[in-house]
Design a protein around this motif. Structure first.
Motif, PDB file in Angstrom:
ATOM      1  N   TRP A  20       0.894  -1.194  -0.186  1.00  0.00           N
ATOM      2  CA  TRP A  20      -0.320   0.227   0.074  1.00  0.00           C
ATOM      3  C   TRP A  20       1.061   1.112   0.027  1.00  0.00           C
ATOM      4  O   TRP A  20       0.271   2.529  -0.124  1.00  0.00           O
ATOM      5  CB  TRP A  20      -0.752  -0.148   1.461  1.00  0.00           C
ATOM      6  CG  TRP A  20      -0.390  -0.718   2.606  1.00  0.00           C
ATOM      7  CD1 TRP A  20      -1.043  -1.592   3.390  1.00  0.00           C
ATOM      8  CD2 TRP A  20       0.484   0.229   3.323  1.00  0.00           C
ATOM      9  NE1 TRP A  20       0.079  -1.964   4.143  1.00  0.00           N
ATOM     10  CE2 TRP A  20       0.371  -0.759   4.854  1.00  0.00           C
ATOM     11  CE3 TRP A  20       0.715   0.876   3.482  1.00  0.00           C
ATOM     12  CZ2 TRP A  20       1.810  -0.142   5.288  1.00  0.00           C
ATOM     13  CZ3 TRP A  20       2.270   1.949   4.386  1.00  0.00           C
ATOM     14  CH2 TRP A  20       2.259   0.917   5.029  1.00  0.00           C
TER      15      TRP A  20
ATOM     16  N   LEU B 148      -4.669   8.103  -3.764  1.00  0.00           N
ATOM     17  CA  LEU B 148      -5.879   8.185  -3.763  1.00  0.00           C
ATOM     18  C   LEU B 148      -6.540   7.828  -1.877  1.00  0.00           C
ATOM     19  O   LEU B 148      -5.355   6.685  -1.462  1.00  0.00           O
ATOM     20  CB  LEU B 148      -7.699   7.597  -4.031  1.00  0.00           C
ATOM     21  CG  LEU B 148      -7.473   8.532  -5.604  1.00  0.00           C
ATOM     22  CD1 LEU B 148      -8.432   7.125  -6.570  1.00  0.00           C
ATOM     23  CD2 LEU B 148      -8.060   9.857  -5.569  1.00  0.00           C
TER      24      LEU B 148
ATOM     25  N   LEU C 146      -5.502   4.234  -0.577  1.00  0.00           N
ATOM     26  CA  LEU C 146      -6.445   3.520  -1.719  1.00  0.00           C
ATOM     27  C   LEU C 146      -6.489   2.710  -2.955  1.00  0.00           C
ATOM     28  O   LEU C 146      -6.475   1.751  -3.503  1.00  0.00           O
ATOM     29  CB  LEU C 146      -7.934   3.409  -1.072  1.00  0.00           C
ATOM     30  CG  LEU C 146      -8.457   4.011  -0.204  1.00  0.00           C
ATOM     31  CD1 LEU C 146      -9.548   5.135  -0.651  1.00  0.00           C
ATOM     32  CD2 LEU C 146      -8.832   3.317   0.767  1.00  0.00           C
TER      33      LEU C 146
ATOM     34  N   GLU D 173      -0.204  11.290  -8.547  1.00  0.00           N
ATOM     35  CA  GLU D 173      -1.694  11.374  -7.242  1.00  0.00           C
ATOM     36  C   GLU D 173      -1.901  10.387  -6.522  1.00  0.00           C
ATOM     37  O   GLU D 173      -1.247   8.908  -6.928  1.00  0.00           O
ATOM     38  CB  GLU D 173      -2.958  11.005  -8.244  1.00  0.00           C
ATOM     39  CG  GLU D 173      -2.354  12.173  -9.969  1.00  0.00           C
ATOM     40  CD  GLU D 173      -3.183  13.783  -8.760  1.00  0.00           C
ATOM     41  OE1 GLU D 173      -4.111  13.955  -7.843  1.00  0.00           O
ATOM     42  OE2 GLU D 173      -2.919  14.211  -9.442  1.00  0.00           O
TER      43      GLU D 173
ATOM     44  N   ARG E 276      -8.218   7.941   2.690  1.00  0.00           N
ATOM     45  CA  ARG E 276      -8.829   8.664   3.388  1.00  0.00           C
ATOM     46  C   ARG E 276      -9.271   9.547   3.906  1.00  0.00           C
ATOM     47  O   ARG E 276     -10.095  10.725   4.551  1.00  0.00           O
ATOM     48  CB  ARG E 276      -9.499   7.285   4.192  1.00  0.00           C
ATOM     49  CG  ARG E 276      -9.191   5.581   3.411  1.00  0.00           C
ATOM     50  CD  ARG E 276      -9.998   4.806   4.775  1.00  0.00           C
ATOM     51  NE  ARG E 276      -8.792   4.160   4.851  1.00  0.00           N
ATOM     52  CZ  ARG E 276      -8.309   3.496   5.668  1.00  0.00           C
ATOM     53  NH1 ARG E 276      -9.285   2.719   6.508  1.00  0.00           N
ATOM     54  NH2 ARG E 276      -6.934   3.693   6.203  1.00  0.00           N
ATOM     55  N   SER E 277      -7.599   9.839   4.440  1.00  0.00           N
ATOM     56  CA  SER E 277      -7.616  10.683   5.427  1.00  0.00           C
ATOM     57  C   SER E 277      -5.904  11.584   4.547  1.00  0.00           C
ATOM     58  O   SER E 277      -5.338  11.042   3.809  1.00  0.00           O
ATOM     59  CB  SER E 277      -7.392  11.251   6.947  1.00  0.00           C
ATOM     60  OG  SER E 277      -5.969  10.564   7.409  1.00  0.00           O
ATOM     61  N   ALA E 278      -5.745  12.784   5.017  1.00  0.00           N
ATOM     62  CA  ALA E 278      -4.190  13.640   4.596  1.00  0.00           C
ATOM     63  C   ALA E 278      -3.695  12.660   5.281  1.00  0.00           C
ATOM     64  O   ALA E 278      -2.061  12.350   4.312  1.00  0.00           O
ATOM     65  CB  ALA E 278      -4.381  15.209   5.166  1.00  0.00           C
ATOM     66  N   CYS E 279      -2.529  12.006   6.241  1.00  0.00           N
ATOM     67  CA  CYS E 279      -1.666  11.080   6.596  1.00  0.00           C
ATOM     68  C   CYS E 279      -2.162   9.773   6.514  1.00  0.00           C
ATOM     69  O   CYS E 279      -1.847   9.066   6.398  1.00  0.00           O
ATOM     70  CB  CYS E 279      -1.879  11.122   8.214  1.00  0.00           C
ATOM     71  SG  CYS E 279      -1.743  12.685   8.474  1.00  0.00           S
ATOM     72  N   ASP E 280      -2.980   9.452   5.429  1.00  0.00           N
ATOM     73  CA  ASP E 280      -3.057   7.678   5.549  1.00  0.00           C
ATOM     74  C   ASP E 280      -2.652   6.916   4.795  1.00  0.00           C
ATOM     75  O   ASP E 280      -1.859   7.949   3.542  1.00  0.00           O
ATOM     76  CB  ASP E 280      -5.636   7.569   4.864  1.00  0.00           C
ATOM     77  CG  ASP E 280      -5.544   5.979   5.244  1.00  0.00           C
ATOM     78  OD1 ASP E 280      -4.978   5.360   5.340  1.00  0.00           O
ATOM     79  OD2 ASP E 280      -6.632   6.160   4.404  1.00  0.00           O
ATOM     80  N   ILE E 281      -2.879   5.873   4.603  1.00  0.00           N
ATOM     81  CA  ILE E 281      -1.983   5.046   3.201  1.00  0.00           C
ATOM     82  C   ILE E 281      -3.202   5.571   1.657  1.00  0.00           C
ATOM     83  O   ILE E 281      -4.063   5.546   2.309  1.00  0.00           O
ATOM     84  CB  ILE E 281      -1.881   3.999   3.881  1.00  0.00           C
ATOM     85  CG1 ILE E 281      -2.631   3.130   3.968  1.00  0.00           C
ATOM     86  CG2 ILE E 281      -0.401   3.709   4.227  1.00  0.00           C
ATOM     87  CD1 ILE E 281      -3.126   1.694   4.138  1.00  0.00           C
TER      88      ILE E 281
END
Lengths: 284, 775
Positions: free
Chosen positions: A120, A181, A190, A179, A183-188
Motif C-alpha cells: 500500500w 487516493l 487506497l 496521484e 481516506r485522510s491526509a495522513c492515510d496510506i
C-alpha cells in the motif's frame, strides 16, 4: 507484541560490522534505522538491534541529473535537501510529502521503505516508475538491481543478511507526476499512481506508468507505456488511457476498498496523473 | 471566532482568561492517572473472549498461577456474582443490570473472561496465554435484524439480570411515544417525505485510553485513581459490583486525556479494584489502543427512519421517527441514548401537532455501545435534517426558510419535553432563550449561502455544493443531575473552590473558577480549584449530558453568592455600615455610601483570627428544573470528485447560541472539536467486523480520524443570547456541535452532485456507488 527479547543494542560503525553482527545473531537481530516498521510489527524473537544510522549512509547527492540517496536518509532529510528538491522539478519530494505525517517522516528512512516495500506504500510506486536502482552488501560482496527486479524476487530473505546502502534515482528528460487516493491526509493509499513522460515534437517519446496499492505493490503498466509512445498528449488520449486501464489493470479488494471501486477509479487516476505529467512539460 | 453580543458588564465572565491549568499543562507538569509509581504495584491484564457468543465450560488457571510473578487470577468461578451496569449514570440507573464482574458466558469478541495481576506486564501477558478456557460456542448475531429474528439466540438468558425490556427477543430497551394522531397527520399533509439514515460503529479515540490505579491507603481504604468522567458514579457502582461499603472507597480523578463519553463507563475500575482487594496490593490497568476500540465503548450504531408531513407553506404537520439502535453485547445507556434520539431532536421543530417517536435498542454479539458526545441526538439529526432537506426540495423552498418556518422560539414549548426524559417521563419546559433565527442568518451570510445555493459550481471533475443543518441539545438532565460546590475563603482573601464536576480536558475548572471569581470580585488567579475527589469534594454526577457549565456552574454561583453574603457581613462589622450598603469588586468591599473600603484579605484575616472567628464558606447544590437547549446552525461547503467519489469538506461555518459564553475561546474549542469529530463520522470513521464478529480495524492505522491536516477552515460564531435560568446567562455547548456535520455534509453532497448519502461514513466508495446508481 513488543521488542521484549532484546538483550543487546549495537551501534555499527560500518557495513562490515553490521553484516558480521547480523551473521552472529543468525536471524535473531534486526537492523534499526528509522524503526517505523520495527515498531509497527515488532518481532518477539529478536535479541539484538543493530543501529545503522551512524554508518555514513544518510546523504543525498546529485549525480548527472540523478540522485544517490543513502539508505538511512530520513524522508524529512530528503525533503529538506536542495538536490532532491530540484530533482525532476521536485517530483520525488511531491511524493514524499504525501507519505504519512511529519513526525513519521522524521523517523522513516528511504531504505526502510525499500526493504519493507509495503504493497500500500507510495514510495515503491514512485521508485518503480522512476526505474530506481538499489545497492546492498552482504557477505558475498556488493550487489545492485533495479527495484523492479528486487521486488520480484525474495527481497525480504535477502535483507535478513544484507545491508541496503543506497538508492539511485536516474536522470530523466521529461516530467513525472504522482496521484494518490486515500481516506485522510495522513492515510496510506487506497490506490496510487506515478507517471513520467518525455515529449518530443508534440509526441510522447517515452512513458513510465506505475500503479500501486491495487492492493498489490506498485508495478509498471508496460503495455500502456508502449501504447503511449508516439501518441499526442491530449484529452482524446487521456480518455483512451482511461478506458484501456479500466479494462486491463488488475485490481482486487481488501478491507480498505473494494475491487469494484478500484476498478472504477483506476482509469481516471492514471489518466489524470499522465495529464499532470504532460502539463508539467507544458504540453497537455 | 467573534462574539456577536453586547454583554452585561462583567469583569471575569465572558472573558478569555488564562486557563487555570494552562501553563502547567503546557509545561507537562500535571499528573495524569498513570503518573504515579506506587511501590509493589501489580499490573492487571484482561483475558478477552475470542468468540462472539459462547458459554465458558471450564477455566484452568493452574499453569498460569504457577508462573512466577503471577499474584492472582480472577474469573467467574472465584468472584461473587452481582449484576450491575457499567453505565455511569445517576441513581436509579436507567440501564439494565446485565453485566457481571466475570460471567459464565461471553457475548462479544473481546468480552471479559478472566483477569490477571502480575509483577510485570510481560508476566501478566504470559499468564493470559497459559489460561486454558474451554468454550461451547453458541450461534451469534451481528445486526439488530438478526437479533430480532424469530429463533435468534438469546444473548442475555441469565436469570439474575434485571431491567432488560425483553431479554427473550434481545430487546434491551424500547420507546413508544405518540403525540396526536400520526396517521391523520400524514393524511392531512400536502407533502410527505421519508429518509432512513444509518450510522455504523465508531469510537471516541481519546488520546488517553482508559486507565486505573487501585490501591489501599494507610487506613486500608480502597483508593481508585482513574481516568473517568464520573468519579461519584464509579464509587457507587464499584461498591455494588464488589459488595463493598461505599465509605471504604475513595475515587480520585486526576488530569484526564479526553473522554467524549467513553469514560462515563466503568470498564476497568471494577476489575482493578477486585484485583487489588484480592491481592492487597496496588494494581495498575490500562487499555491498549486495540482494547480501547473493542472493549471500551462505542457510539450506538443506529438506523433512524424519519417521515415528515408538511403543509404546502412548509409548516410541519406530522413527524414520525423510528430508531433501531444496536447496543452491542450489553445495554449500557441503551434506553437513554435511544430516548435522546427523539427527545433532543423533535422539540426543535415544535410546530407539528402529530408526532410519533418509537424504537428499540437491540442486543447483538458486537462491542458494547455507550455514551458518546451527542448521545443519540447525533443519530437522530442525521436522519431528521436530511429529511428536512428533502422536504425543502419537494416544497421548492430554501432549506433555511423551511427551518425558520418550523423551529422552536423563546417562549414556546414542545410536548416531547414532558413525554421523554432520562429513562422515564420528562418534565414540561418552556424554552426561554433561542437565537437560532440569528444563527441561521449569520451562518448563511458567512458561507455565502444564497449565492452558492443558487448555482452549482463545477470545475472539471470537481463538483461543489453547500449544505446546512440545525441542531439543539440540552444543558444537563432535568430533575436528575445534581452538582454541588464548596467555596472556602482563605485568610489572605483568596478562595478554594471544591467541585465534584469533572474537567476531562474541557476547561470546566476554569469556567467554574470564572463564575466564582465574578461573584466574589476577584481575578481567577485568586481561586484555587480542586475537582473530583470523592473524599474531598462535594457530589457531582460528573461530566456528561452537557451539564457542567449549567448545572455545576449554577451550584458554584449559589455557593459564591452565599460566601459573598458572609464576606459582606464581616466587612459590615469592620466598616460599621449595613451589608446592603456594601459592594464587592476588585478584591475590595466598598461602601456605596461613604466610599470606605476593606480589602478581601483584611476580611479574611478578620474572620480567621480576630473577631467572631469562623470559616467563611458555603456549599450549594443545584438540580436543574429545566434543561435549556443550545442551538446551532451548521453550514458547509464540499467538493466532490465525481470520478472517484472523494469528498472534501472545504469550509465549515457554525453559528451557535450557547447563551452567554463564560469563556468564549473554550466554547469555540468545544464547538470546533465537536465539528471535527462530526466530520470524522461523516467521512472516515467506521469499525469493521469479520463475519465472526472480530473487529478488523481496531487501530489508528486502519481506523481513520481527521488529523489537523484534514480539518477544513472552520468558522465559529457565538451569537448574542442570554439564558435567564443559566449562570450569568450561560447554557451548554459541549455536544451540540457534533450533531450538524453528518446531515450538513450529506446535504451539501446532494447539492453538489444530486445524490443523497444516507449511510455514514461517506467514503469514496459509497459516494461513487451512489453517483453511478442515482447520479
Amino acid at each position: 507484541m513488543r521488542l521484549r527479547g532484546i538483550k543487546r543494542f549495537h551501534y555499527a560503525r560500518d557495513v562490515e560490522e553490521a553484516l558480521s553482527l547480523l551473521s552472529a545473531y543468525q536471524g535473531r537481530a534486526a537492523l534499526l534505522a528509522g524503526g517505523v516498521d520495527l515498531a509497527r510489527a515488532a518481532r518477539g524473537d529478536l535479541e539484538g538491534l543493530i543501529d545503522i544510522t551512524g554508518m555514513g549512509l544518510s546523504y543525498v547527492r546529485e549525480e548527472g541529473g540523478g540522485l544517490r540517496i543513502g539508505a538511512t536518509t530520513t524522508l524529512t532529510g530528503i525533503l529538506e535537501n536542495k538536490a532532491a528538491q530540484g530533482y525532476l522539478g521536485g517530483f520525488f519530494c511531491e511524493v514524499l510529502r504525501q507519505v504519512a505525517a511529519p513526525p513519521l517522516r522524521n523517523m522513516a528512512t528511504l531504505g526502510g521503505a525499500v526493504v519493507s516495500a509495503h504493497p500500500w506504500a507510495d514510495i515503491p510506486t514512485a521508485l518503480v516508475a522512476l526505474g530506481a536502482e538499489v545497492r546492498w552488501s552482504d557477505e558475498k560482496g556488493e550487489h545492485r538491481a533495479s527495484v523492479e527486479e528486487l521486488w520480484q524476487g525474495q527481497f525480504r530473505k535477502i535483507f535478513r543478511n544484507a545491508v541496503l546502502t543506497e538508492i539511485r534515482l536516474p536522470a530523466w528528460e521529461g516530467a513525472f507526476a504522482f496521484e494518490k487516493l486515500s481516506r485522510s491526509a495522513c492515510d496510506i493509499a487506497l490506490l496510487n499512481c506515478a507517471c513520467g513522460l518525455g515529449i518530443e515534437d508534440g509526441k510522447i517519446a517515452w512513458a513510465r506508468v506505475a500503479v500501486g496499492a491495487t492492493p498489490r505493490r506498485g508495478r509498471r503498466l508496460t503495455w500502456l507505456e508502449d501504447f503511449l509512445v508516439g501518441n499526442q498528449p491530449g484529452e482524446g488520449l487521456w480518455r483512451e488511457v482511461r478506458d484501456r486501464v479500466e479494462a486491463q489493470v488488475e485490481v482486487s479488494s481488501d478491507r480498505r476498498a473494494s475491487g469494484a471501486w478500484r476498478k472504477a477509479v483506476v482509469g481516471p487516476l492514471v489518466a489524470r496523473t499522465l495529464k499532470r505529467a504532460a502539463e508539467k512539460m507544458g504540453d497537455a | 471566532m467573534e462574539v456577536v453580543a453586547e454583554r452585561k458588564r462583567t469583569s471575569v465572565v465572558g472573558k478569555n482568561v488564562r486557563k487555570v491549568d494552562g501553563v502547567v499543562l503546557v509545561c507537562g507538569r500535571p499528573k495524569f492517572t498513570l503518573d504515579v509509581d506506587l511501590p509493589g504495584t501489580l499490573v492487571g491484564k484482561i483475558l478477552h473472549s475470542p468468540h462472539a457468543h459462547a458459554e465458558i465450560v471450564s477455566i484452568d488457571t493452574s499453569k498460569a498461577e504457577a508462573l512466577p510473578g503471577v499474584a492472582c487470577i480472577l474469573h467467574h468461578g472465584n468472584v461473587e456474582r452481582i449484576p450491575y451496569t457499567t453505565a455511569g449514570q445517576g441513581w436509579p440507573e436507567p440501564s439494565p443490570y446485565d453485566s457481571f464482574l466475570f460471567d459464565r458466558k461471553v457475548r462479544f469478541v473481546g468480552d471479559r473472561v478472566a483477569a490477571v495481576a502480575a509483577e510485570s506486564e510481560e508476566v501478566a501477558e504470559e499468564a493470559l496465554r497459559l489460561i486454558r478456557v474451554e468454550y461451547k460456542v453458541l450461534p451469534a448475531v451481528f445486526s439488530p435484524e438478526e437479533a430480532l429474528a424469530d429463533g435468534a439466540p438469546v444473548i442475555h438468558d441469565e436469570e439474575d439480570a434485571t431491567g432488560i425490556h425483553d431479554a427473550q427477543h434481545n430487546i434491551a430497551a424500547a420507546v413508544d411515544i405518540p403525540v396526536g394522531d400520526i396517521e391523520r397527520g400524514f393524511s392531512e399533509s400536502d407533502v410527505v417525505v421519508e429518509a432512513t439514515c444509518e450510522i455504523p460503529y465508531s469510537q471516541h479515540t481519546p488520546i488517553e485510553p482508559h486507565c486505573t490505579v487501585a490501591y489501599f491507603d494507610e487506613e486500608g481504604r480502597l483508593v481508585i485513581r482513574t481516568s473517568t468522567q464520573v468519579p461519584f458514579h464509579v464509587r457507587r457502582i464499584v461498591a455494588r459490583a464488589l459488595g463493598l461499603p461505599m465509605e471504604r472507597i475513595r475515587v480520585i480523578k486526576p488530569r484526564i486525556g479526553g473522554g467524549f463519553g467513553t469514560k462515563q463507563e466503568i470498564v476497568l475500575e471494577d476489575v482493578a479494584a477486585a484485583l487489588a482487594l484480592r491481592t492487597g496490593r496496588p494494581v495498575v490497568m490500562v487499555y491498549t489502543r486495540e482494547e480501547e476500540f473493542v472493549c471500551a465503548r462505542t457510539r450506538h450504531p443506529m438506523r433512524v427512519r424519519v417521515k415528515l408531513g408538511a403543509k404546502k407553506d412548509g409548516t410541519l404537520h406530522a413527524i414520525e421517527m423510528e430508531a433501531t439502535s444496536n447496543t452491542g453485547a450489553y445495554g449500557a445507556h441503551a434506553l437513554t441514548v435511544l430516548s435522546n434520539v427523539g427527545s433532543k431532536t423533535l422539540p426543535l421543530y415544535n410546530k407539528a401537532p402529530h408526532l410519533h417517536f418509537h424504537g428499540k435498542a437491540v442486543y447483538t454479539n458486537l462491542p458494547v455501545a455507550g455514551a458518546y458526545r451527542g448521545y443519540g441526538a447525533t443519530q437522530g439529526y442525521f436522519a431528521l435534517e436530511v429529511a428536512m432537506d428533502e422536504l425543502a426540495e419537494r416544497l421548492g423552498m430554501d432549506p433555511i426558510e423551511l427551518r425558520l418556518k418550523n423551529h422552536i422560539r423563546a417562549g414556546e414549548t414542545s410536548p416531547i419535553f414532558e413525554k421523554i426524559g432520562e429513562g422515564r417521563e420528562g418534565k414540561p419546559m418552556v424554552v426561554r432563550s433561542c437565537a437560532l433565527e440569528e444563527c441561521l442568518k449569520v451562518g448563511a451570510e458567512r458561507i455565502g449561502w444564497y449565492e452558492k445555493r443558487s448555482r452549482r459550481r463545477r470545475e472539471g471533475r470537481w463538483a461543489y455544493g453547500v449544505g446546512m443543518a440545525c441542531a439543539m441539545q440540552g444543558s444537563g438532565i432535568t430533575g436528575i443531575d445534581m452538582g454541588a460546590a464548596t467555596i472556602l475563603m482563605n485568610e489572605d482573601g483568596s478562595f478554594r473552590l471544591l467541585v465534584g464536576a469533572t474537567d476531562l480536558g474541557t476547561g470546566s475548572d476554569t469556567i467554574l473558577a470564572q463564575i466564582a471569581a465574578e461573584v466574589l470580585g476577584v481575578p481567577v488567579e485568586r481561586i484555587v480549584v480542586y475537582s473530583s475527589d470523592t473524599d474531598l469534594t462535594p457530589f457531582d454526577v460528573g461530566a456528561y449530558a452537557s451539564s457542567t457549565t449549567y448545572v455545576s456552574g449554577t451550584a458554584v454561583l449559589k455557593a459564591a453568592e452565599e460566601v459573598r453574603r458572609q464576606i459582606l457581613e464581616v466587612a459590615a462589622g469592620m466598616l460599621e455600615e449595613p451589608p446592603e450598603d456594601l459592594e464587592l469588586s476588585g478584591e475590595q468591599v466598598v461602601s456605596k455610601k461613604t466610599g470606605k473600603s476593606v480589602s478581601l484579605s483584611e476580611v479574611g484575616h478578620q474572620a480567621t483570627y480576630v473577631v467572631d472567628q469562623h470559616q467563611i464558606a458555603a456549599t450549594a447544590s443545584f438540580v436543574p428544573p429545566e434543561s435549556p437547549p443550545p442551538f446551532t446552525a451548521f453550514f458547509c461547503e464540499v467538493a466532490v470528485d465525481t470520478e472517484t467519489g472523494v469528498v472534501r469538506v472545504q469550509r465549515f461555518v457554525a453559528a451557535a447560541d450557547c447563551g452567554v459564553p463564560i469563556h468564549p475561546k473554550l466554547a469555540e474549542g468545544q464547538l470546533e472539536g465537536a465539528i471535527v469529530q462530526g466530520i470524522g463520522h461523516a467521512l472516515t470513521e467506521e469499525l469493521l467486523f469479520s463475519d465472526k464478529g472480530r473487529c478488523l480495524n481496531a487501530n489508528l492505522f486502519d481506523y481513520k480520524i481527521p488529523s489537523s491536516l484534514d480539518v477544513p477552515h472552520i468558522e465559529v460564531v457565538l451569537v448574542k443570547s442570554e439564558e435567564p435560568t443559566g449562570p450569568f446567562g450561560a447554557k451548554s455547548i459541549a455536544e451540540v456541535g457534533i450533531n450538524g456535520p453528518l446531515p450538513a455534509i450529506s446535504n451539501a453532497i446532494y447539492h453538489a452532485v444530486g445524490v443523497r448519502l444516507k449511510r455514514a461514513p461517506f467514503t469514496p466508495e459509497r459516494v461513487l456507488a451512489a453517483l453511478h446508481r442515482d447520479g
